[in-house]
Design an enzyme around this catalytic site. Structure first.
Site, PDB file in Angstrom:
ATOM      1  N   HIS A 117      -5.863  -3.753   4.691  1.00 56.28           N
ATOM      2  CA  HIS A 117      -6.291  -2.574   5.444  1.00 56.28           C
ATOM      3  C   HIS A 117      -6.303  -1.332   4.558  1.00 56.28           C
ATOM      4  CE1 HIS A 117      -1.925  -2.308   5.421  1.00 56.28           C
ATOM      5  NE2 HIS A 117      -2.028  -1.019   5.782  1.00 56.28           N
ATOM      6  N   ASP A 119      -5.074   2.559   5.203  1.00 62.80           N
ATOM      7  CA  ASP A 119      -4.203   3.211   6.178  1.00 62.80           C
ATOM      8  C   ASP A 119      -4.963   4.146   7.112  1.00 62.80           C
ATOM      9  OD1 ASP A 119      -1.850   2.003   5.449  1.00 62.80           O
ATOM     10  OD2 ASP A 119      -1.230   3.589   4.078  1.00 62.80           O
ATOM     11  N   HIS A 261      -4.824  -2.545   0.893  1.00 63.62           N
ATOM     12  CA  HIS A 261      -3.564  -3.147   0.471  1.00 63.62           C
ATOM     13  C   HIS A 261      -3.025  -4.068   1.552  1.00 63.62           C
ATOM     14  CE1 HIS A 261      -2.385   0.454   2.727  1.00 63.62           C
ATOM     15  NE2 HIS A 261      -1.205  -0.122   2.929  1.00 63.62           N
ATOM     16  N   ARG A 276       7.390   6.537   4.067  1.00 65.58           N
ATOM     17  CA  ARG A 276       6.017   6.805   3.646  1.00 65.58           C
ATOM     18  C   ARG A 276       5.580   8.187   4.108  1.00 65.58           C
ATOM     19  NH1 ARG A 276       1.903   3.167   6.546  1.00 65.58           N
ATOM     20  NH2 ARG A 276       2.155   4.814   8.100  1.00 65.58           N
TER      21      ARG A 276
END
Length: 285
Positions: A117, A119, A261, A276
């Protein structure tokens, strides 16, 4: 026999640096950055060269950087404002809405980002990049794989490129978050080009992903399903990839506009934990 795939590695090893060191992870993407301390403010030349490294390598990595939330947010702000995704609100760090907790252990029933995907491509203005910091890692396993969407686009036939040009696709957060967010929570849904152009490099890349993309607009659903199935499989080719093995206090910083990723959950029931921060992006074009 099928023709071999030709992988574009334009720009590899051509960028020069004076304030940082960037060691390529593979010819096509990825770079290990040294010569910076992200727990301290950076110089203008370091920031400029990190921008350059991200454009050239698509994902850059740092080791032995014990960040706190303030350090993490300061680093992200060198690249733009902070993107706070509505879909990840349940996992915000207490007192720090800019920071998302990324954690898996023996009680986990899922981990973030197992499917390939980009993000938050479901958001109207998806994040430019994501900066993931892990302070606790399993004894082995837990790598993250990345795939170069420039190379994936370049490897398409000219006929396929022409067919995809101008098409748009729907990206829906329900795909990734529908089963794990609180009932009644509103999740974003957006339409973006199937092929987007990077605003800094001017290069084209594939911008559909298994994690969020549901269908291509303006064509029959069976045709959309077939095209997406082909593209979802195409972007996973090992020739396009690099893979990062984490250490405690490591950082991965990837460009969501040209890289996908996948987090590899091969370490259950061990703990993998960190935070994150995402950076404001723009409307894909």
């Amino acid at each position: 026999m099928a023709d071999p795939v030709t992988v574009s590695i334009e720009g590899t090893n051509t960028v020069e640096y004076s304030a940082i060191t960037v060691t390529p992870l593979t010819p096509g993407m990825g770079g290990i950055v040294s010569g910076v301390d992200l727990t301290q403010p950076l110089s203008d030349i370091q920031v400029t060269e990190l921008h350059r490294a991200l454009d050239d390598r698509l994902v850059i990595f740092f080791r032995d950087q014990p960040l706190d939330h303030a350090d993490h947010i300061r680093f992200a702000n060198y690249f733009g404002g902070i993107h706070i995704a509505p879909s990840t609100k349940p996992w915000q760090a207490p007192g720090h809405p800019e920071v998302t907790v990324i954690h898996a252990d023996a009680d986990s029933t899922f981990v973030a980002g197992e499917d390939w995907h980009s993000d938050m491509s479901c958001d109207p203005e998806p994040p430019l990049g994501s900066i993931l910091y892990l302070h606790t890692i399993p004894a082995c396993g837990g790598d993250t794989a990345f795939s170069n969407m420039y190379a994936a686009y370049d490897a398409l036939s000219d006929r396929m490129k022409a067919h995809l040009e101008g098409l748009t696709a729907v990206h829906d957060a329900v795909v990734g978050f529908g089963g794990i967010t609180p009932e009644g929570m509103t999740l974003p849904r957006s339409s973006h080009p199937v092929i987007r152009t990077h605003p800094s490099t001017g290069r084209k890349s594939i911008y559909v992903n298994k994690g969020f993309t549901t269908y291509i607009e303006g064509i029959p659903r069976p045709e959309s399903d077939a095209l997406l199935a082909y593209l979802f499989d195409h972007v996973k080719q090992p020739l396009f990839q690099c893979r990062f093995t984490w250490g405690a206090h490591s950082i991965a910083f990837w460009d969501n506009r040209c890289a996908q990723h996948s987090a590899i959950w091969d370490y259950f029931p061990q703990v993998r934990s960190g935070f994150r921060v995402q950076i404001l992006g723009d409307v894909p074009r």
